[in-house]
Design an enzyme around this catalytic site. Structure first.
Site, PDB file in Angstrom:
ATOM      1  CE  LYS A 220      21.306  63.062   8.605  1.00 26.41           C
ATOM      2  NZ  LYS A 220      21.657  64.169   9.475  1.00 26.41           N
ATOM      3  CD  GLU A 226      34.483  59.149   0.708  1.00 24.62           C
ATOM      4  OE1 GLU A 226      33.253  59.326   0.530  1.00 24.62           O
ATOM      5  OE2 GLU A 226      35.269  60.077   0.967  1.00 24.62           O
ATOM      6  N   GLY A 280      25.143  63.374  11.526  1.00 24.16           N
ATOM      7  CA  GLY A 280      25.986  62.191  11.271  1.00 24.16           C
ATOM      8  C   GLY A 280      26.947  61.893  12.413  1.00 24.16           C
ATOM      9  NE  ARG A 281      29.602  67.581  13.590  1.00 23.64           N
ATOM     10  CZ  ARG A 281      28.946  68.153  12.593  1.00 23.64           C
ATOM     11  NH1 ARG A 281      28.719  67.483  11.476  1.00 23.64           N
ATOM     12  NH2 ARG A 281      28.517  69.393  12.696  1.00 23.64           N
ATOM     13  CD  GLU A 372      31.632  67.159  10.011  1.00 24.72           C
ATOM     14  OE1 GLU A 372      32.378  66.690   9.132  1.00 24.72           O
ATOM     15  OE2 GLU A 372      30.597  66.592  10.383  1.00 24.72           O
ATOM     16  CG  HIS A 403      57.010  56.019  26.176  1.00 26.00           C
ATOM     17  ND1 HIS A 403      58.258  55.988  26.765  1.00 26.00           N
ATOM     18  CD2 HIS A 403      56.148  55.546  27.102  1.00 26.00           C
ATOM     19  CE1 HIS A 403      58.144  55.495  27.992  1.00 26.00           C
ATOM     20  NE2 HIS A 403      56.871  55.226  28.225  1.00 26.00           N
ATOM     21  CE  LYS A 528      30.618  64.456   2.049  1.00 28.71           C
ATOM     22  NZ  LYS A 528      29.250  64.362   2.567  1.00 28.71           N
TER      23      LYS A 528
HETATM   24  O1  F6P Z   1      31.584  64.415   6.092  1.00 28.93           O
HETATM   25  C1  F6P Z   1      30.304  64.892   6.184  1.00 28.93           C
HETATM   26  C2  F6P Z   1      29.341  63.816   6.472  1.00 28.93           C
HETATM   27  O2  F6P Z   1      28.132  64.199   5.926  1.00 28.93           O
HETATM   28  C3  F6P Z   1      29.219  63.517   7.969  1.00 28.93           C
HETATM   29  O3  F6P Z   1      28.481  64.410   8.662  1.00 28.93           O
HETATM   30  C4  F6P Z   1      28.725  62.110   7.954  1.00 28.93           C
HETATM   31  O4  F6P Z   1      28.912  61.465   9.159  1.00 28.93           O
HETATM   32  C5  F6P Z   1      29.586  61.526   6.858  1.00 28.93           C
HETATM   33  O5  F6P Z   1      29.707  62.561   5.903  1.00 28.93           O
HETATM   34  C6  F6P Z   1      29.010  60.298   6.224  1.00 28.93           C
HETATM   35  O6  F6P Z   1      27.763  60.584   5.653  1.00 28.93           O
HETATM   36  P1  F6P Z   1      26.690  59.482   5.425  1.00 28.93           P
HETATM   37  O7  F6P Z   1      26.317  58.870   6.730  1.00 28.93           O
HETATM   38  O8  F6P Z   1      25.541  60.190   4.772  1.00 28.93           O
HETATM   39  O9  F6P Z   1      27.280  58.439   4.508  1.00 28.93           O
END
Ligand code: F6P
Length: 622
Positions: A220, A226, A280-281, A372, A403, A528
């Site tokens: 986003k 990462e 995002g989620r 979250e 199990h 973060k």
């Molecule tokens: O962990 C927080 C967050 O901003 C989430 O809401 C989002 O899905 C994820 O990090 C990844 O963010 P992005 O899509 O900006 O890489």
């Protein structure tokens, strides 16, 4: 009354607290004998049947919960559920801490729908991107869009983390064994790279040829550490093998930040937009999920998924609370968490295809659709909550869970369970001479477990069964453990969309009632920023030999140990193993002896036929 009045200070809440004392005197064994009660606790919609008769609740409880939901706005910021649902669908900025609308419902709205955000109908923008995805995915799938060497792109690696990963992975896993989707995916592969751990890179590129691989960078913000490191790593993988100009053909992006996409080197024409009103989620129905899934299964399958979600959106928006599945589920969660005091919930699908449902809902400990969203300690107005909000979600497909952790839910802690079953298996098997077919075997457990939890087993029953006295305490089960069962007619793309939307809206209902903001995630941001301080330290220590400073004793000790026992990274000896160059690139920056090579290298080489015994067997980097 001040807008900061909390839900727990209202009359309906207090009334429920009193009512709780009545419910505590009941046992599910008796409640289940009342057929009228059970009938009132079943709801059908669009082929699904929800049975919540095994909740520790009376019909009265539901009425009181509806009263709580209907609190009028002038009285309290929390609750007034109907109005909050409308405000969400009307694009008001209900995510007040980020000043944003919350419009994931617009992502699956039909073309002729009108949904406004900031005075603009967003549906045409949504469909412009969907049409672009339809066109692009058809070109890739038909082979009219080819890679730099003219080969068709049959493999896709989607890079993303959190919401940019778990939702699409959940849907992909659910569709993988659906007969229609399976046929559409023939000859294609979809993989997901989320973890910044180089082991995940190795796992993802193993066996893939950059010439036939398309990388979709999903972020986003296009700033997530990462994702961006993984994107740079795969950009290197592609350009080392095929030349830097190949990136334009082999890398596309999904983001709200098209400026950064271009800066990264991806052609903006190959970027698929979404908007800040998509959390995002909650983004799986945007290009975040739709692009990779359309590349794998074709747009028409994914469109069915969107339609399933949309059907639940309409139901959520308009059905009366007594018949409204997400509302009922949300209210029952409030009852379980805030009144009965059960902080956790187990999500137990009796189909392997839903194995990634719980991880998506719980989103892997860091990042949670439910946790979250609702794992908050303050109200939307910033007032400290005097009650616990949010749930600890976890789960595993039945019967595997039986199990592992079911002992705990039968005899240890009380954990309300969501049992999810499917009438028609995606992959039916019937072996001649077996008592039942394989799906019936699975579903026998789906039907048995809720009763085992509700009824338990008494010492008297055990005595009648001649159980030896010393085993009676061990085999006694208190029962009275709540669950609900959701039976789906089948599990195709449409049903997967329904299920996703049910869980999304249930979370919203809980947040609306608790009076919290389910759509921000400031806690994740804290983690973060601390990681960025550590990253700076690692860089300074490795590159300039600076000592660890500015951390507490514990972190200083751990960091020092980590830095001391790891040979500094200096030399770049990147290359390819001989047997499969240029497919399996080893990006090794390491100056120690081969026997100490990190797992990534070993893993990559072991996957090839030719395991080199020393670095000189690496072909030079192209
Ligand atoms: O962990 C927080 C967050 O901003 C989430 O809401 C989002 O899905 C994820 O990090 C990844 O963010 P992005 O899509 O900006 O890489």
């Amino acid at each position: 009354m001040a807008s900061s009045t909390l839900i727990c200070d209202t009359e309906p809440w207090k009334d429920l607290k009193e009512h709780l004392e009545e419910i505590k005197k009941t046992h599910l064994r008796d409640l289940m004998n009342d057929a009228d009660r059970c009938k009132a606790m079943m709801v059908e919609f669009d082929g699904m049947l929800l049975d919540f008769s095994r909740q520790r609740a009376a019909v009265d409880t539901l009425d009181k919960l509806f009263k709580l939901a209907e609190l009028c706005r002038d009285l309290v910021q929390a609750a007034h559920l109907r109005e909050k649902i409308s405000r969400m669908f009307n694009g008001e900025h209900i995510n007040s801490t980020e000043n944003r609308s919350v419009l994931h419902v617009a992502l699956r709205a039909s073309k002729d729908a009108v949904i406004q955000s900031d005075g603009k109908n967003v549906v045409p923008d949504v469909w412009q991107v969907l049409d672009k995805i339809r066109d692009f995915s058809e070109r890739v799938r038909s082979g009219s869009w080819v890679g730099a060497t003219g080969k068709a792109l049959t493999e896709v690696i989607a890079i993303g983390i959190g919401g940019s990963f778990l939702g699409p992975l959940f849907v992909h896993t659910a569709l993988q064994t659906d007969p229609e989707a399976l046929i559409c995916a023939r000859g294609r592969q979809l993989r997901f790279l989320a973890n910044v751990d180089p082991v995940d890179v190795a796992k993802n590129i193993t066996g893939l040829n950059p010439e036939t691989t398309l990388v979709v960078v999903v972020s986003k913000t296009f700033t997530t550490a990462e994702t961006m490191l993984n994107a740079r790593t795969l950009r290197e993988w592609i350009s080392s093998a095929l030349g830097p100009q190949a990136v334009a053909k082999h890398m596309v992006a999904v983001s709200t930040n098209l400026t950064l996409v271009e800066k990264f080197g991806i052609d903006p024409n190959n970027a698929f937009a979404f908007w800040d009103w998509v959390g995002g989620r909650y983004s799986v129905c945007s290009a975040v999920g739709v692009l990779p899934l359309s590349l794998q299964y074709g747009f028409s399958v994914v469109e069915k998924f969107l339609k399933g979600a949309s059907s639940i959106d309409q139901h959520f928006y308009s059905a009366p609370f007594e018949k409204n599945i997400p509302v009922l589920l949300g209210l029952l969660s409030i009852w379980n968490v805030s009144f009965l005091g059960y902080p956790a919930r187990a999500i137990l699908p009796y189909t392997q295809a839903l194995e990634k449902l719980a991880p998506h809902i719980q989103q892997a400990c860091l990042e949670l659709v439910s946790m979250e969203s609702n794992g908050k300690g303050v109200s939307i107005d910033g007032v400290l909550l005097p009650f616990e909000a949010g749930e600890i979600d976890f789960g595993e497909p039945g019967t595997n869970g039986q199990h592992s952790f079911y002992q705990l839910i039968h005899q240890g802690r009380v954990i309300p369970c969501d049992f999810i079953g499917v009438v028609k298996s995606q992959q039916p098997v019937y072996l001649k001479d077996e008592v039942v077919n394989n799906h019936d075997e699975l579903m026998s457990n789906f039907f048995a477990q809720p009763d085992a939890l509700a009824y338990g087993k008494t010492p008297e029953q055990l005595l009648n069964e001649n159980v030896s006295p010393h085993l009676i305490p061990h085999k006694t089960f208190s029962g009275n453990r709540p669950s609900l069962s959701l039976l789906l007619p089948s599990l195709d793309a449409y049903n997967v969309g329904q299920l996703l939307a049910i869980y999304e809206h249930r979370i919203a209902v809980e947040g609306f009632i608790w009076g919290i903001n389910s759509f921000d995630q400031w806690g994740v941001e804290l983690g973060k920023s601390l990681a960025s301080q550590v990253r700076k330290q690692l860089h300074a220590s490795r590159k300039k030999g600076e000592p660890v400073k500015g951390f507490n004793f514990s972190t200083t000790t751990m960091l020092t140990r980590y830095l001391e026992s790891w040979i500094p990274i200096e030399n770049d000896i990147s290359g390819y193993c001989r047997s499969c160059a240029p497919h399996c690139m080893v990006m090794l920056k390491y100056n120690g002896p081969l026997k100490d090579f990190p797992f990534l290298l070993k893993y990559t080489f072991e996957a090839s036929a030719d395991v080199p015994s020393d670095p000189s067997t690496l072909l030079p980097k192209m």
